[in-house]
Motif scaffolding. Sequence first.
Motif, PDB file in Angstrom:
ATOM      1  N   PRO A   1       0.774  -1.234  -0.073  1.00 39.21           N
ATOM      2  CA  PRO A   1       0.052   0.019  -0.125  1.00 39.21           C
ATOM      3  C   PRO A   1       0.680   1.315  -0.007  1.00 39.21           C
ATOM      4  O   PRO A   1       1.925   1.376   0.656  1.00 39.21           O
ATOM      5  CB  PRO A   1      -0.859  -0.116   1.352  1.00 39.21           C
ATOM      6  CG  PRO A   1      -0.024  -0.993   2.079  1.00 39.21           C
ATOM      7  CD  PRO A   1       0.724  -1.990   1.323  1.00 39.21           C
ATOM      8  N   LEU A   2       0.365   2.311  -0.769  1.00 36.49           N
ATOM      9  CA  LEU A   2       1.095   3.650  -0.765  1.00 36.49           C
ATOM     10  C   LEU A   2      -0.010   4.729  -0.919  1.00 36.49           C
ATOM     11  O   LEU A   2      -1.042   4.508  -1.374  1.00 36.49           O
ATOM     12  CB  LEU A   2       2.069   3.619  -1.496  1.00 36.49           C
ATOM     13  CG  LEU A   2       1.854   3.434  -2.927  1.00 36.49           C
ATOM     14  CD1 LEU A   2       2.276   5.039  -3.764  1.00 36.49           C
ATOM     15  CD2 LEU A   2       2.931   2.535  -3.670  1.00 36.49           C
ATOM     16  N   LEU A   3       0.401   5.883  -0.549  1.00 35.88           N
ATOM     17  CA  LEU A   3      -0.288   6.934  -0.796  1.00 35.88           C
ATOM     18  C   LEU A   3       0.011   8.037  -2.102  1.00 35.88           C
ATOM     19  O   LEU A   3       1.281   8.216  -2.395  1.00 35.88           O
ATOM     20  CB  LEU A   3      -0.557   7.891   0.544  1.00 35.88           C
ATOM     21  CG  LEU A   3      -1.304   8.937   0.537  1.00 35.88           C
ATOM     22  CD1 LEU A   3      -3.020   8.581   0.552  1.00 35.88           C
ATOM     23  CD2 LEU A   3      -1.283   9.721   1.833  1.00 35.88           C
ATOM     24  N   ALA A   4      -1.078   8.431  -2.844  1.00 32.15           N
ATOM     25  CA  ALA A   4      -0.787   9.157  -3.812  1.00 32.15           C
ATOM     26  C   ALA A   4      -1.588  10.520  -3.828  1.00 32.15           C
ATOM     27  O   ALA A   4      -2.713  10.327  -3.073  1.00 32.15           O
ATOM     28  CB  ALA A   4      -1.001   8.524  -5.356  1.00 32.15           C
ATOM     29  N   GLY A   5      -1.080  11.517  -4.022  1.00 32.77           N
ATOM     30  CA  GLY A   5      -1.889  12.919  -4.221  1.00 32.77           C
ATOM     31  C   GLY A   5      -1.913  13.369  -5.605  1.00 32.77           C
ATOM     32  O   GLY A   5      -1.220  13.099  -6.353  1.00 32.77           O
ATOM     33  N   LEU A   6      -3.294  13.745  -5.682  1.00 40.67           N
ATOM     34  CA  LEU A   6      -3.792  13.929  -7.235  1.00 40.67           C
ATOM     35  C   LEU A   6      -4.036  15.554  -7.156  1.00 40.67           C
ATOM     36  O   LEU A   6      -4.601  15.822  -6.394  1.00 40.67           O
ATOM     37  CB  LEU A   6      -4.770  13.299  -7.548  1.00 40.67           C
ATOM     38  CG  LEU A   6      -4.791  11.920  -7.537  1.00 40.67           C
ATOM     39  CD1 LEU A   6      -6.381  11.153  -7.796  1.00 40.67           C
ATOM     40  CD2 LEU A   6      -4.135  11.353  -8.649  1.00 40.67           C
ATOM     41  N   GLU A   7      -3.560  16.187  -8.037  1.00 41.53           N
ATOM     42  CA  GLU A   7      -3.516  17.578  -8.271  1.00 41.53           C
ATOM     43  C   GLU A   7      -4.231  17.777  -9.736  1.00 41.53           C
ATOM     44  O   GLU A   7      -3.557  17.403 -10.653  1.00 41.53           O
ATOM     45  CB  GLU A   7      -2.750  18.525  -7.701  1.00 41.53           C
ATOM     46  CG  GLU A   7      -3.010  20.025  -7.808  1.00 41.53           C
ATOM     47  CD  GLU A   7      -1.860  20.658  -7.055  1.00 41.53           C
ATOM     48  OE1 GLU A   7      -1.256  21.508  -7.664  1.00 41.53           O
ATOM     49  OE2 GLU A   7      -1.803  20.520  -5.829  1.00 41.53           O
TER      50      GLU A   7
END
Length: 138
Positions: free
Chosen positions: A24-30
Amino acid sequence: MNSSTTVSAELGLRLVVPDRTTVPLLAGLEYAADDPYAIRMAFYVGEDDPVEWIFARELLTVGIVRKVGDGDVEVWPAGPDDDTLHIALSSPFGNALFEAPLSPLADFLHRTYEVVPAGRETEYIDIDAELENLLWPS
């Protein structure tokens, strides 16, 4: 037109590793209206600075329905009864396959189209500034 309008979200992804387990990992979307064709995705891997990729908004949108992309980025739905989107990335440094939850990504994309409707992207670009950046880089 508000060129400073942005849409952002955090997305929990799974990195598929060679033995087919997932990490699992986190991604930031912009998304920003002043760059209406692009979505920036920052992958947070450990303590280092995030790894950022820029995707065409249309690539992610079409990838929800069918396999799309060629070369560095490919996107495709996992299957008809699976709420997962596959995102495959390749670079000179290696390859990565991510599994993303479809619903939150679709919600994010929907919000980007509320900010800049499909087909109206050119209304949000300052062509003179873009040309100046290309012809006379700072």
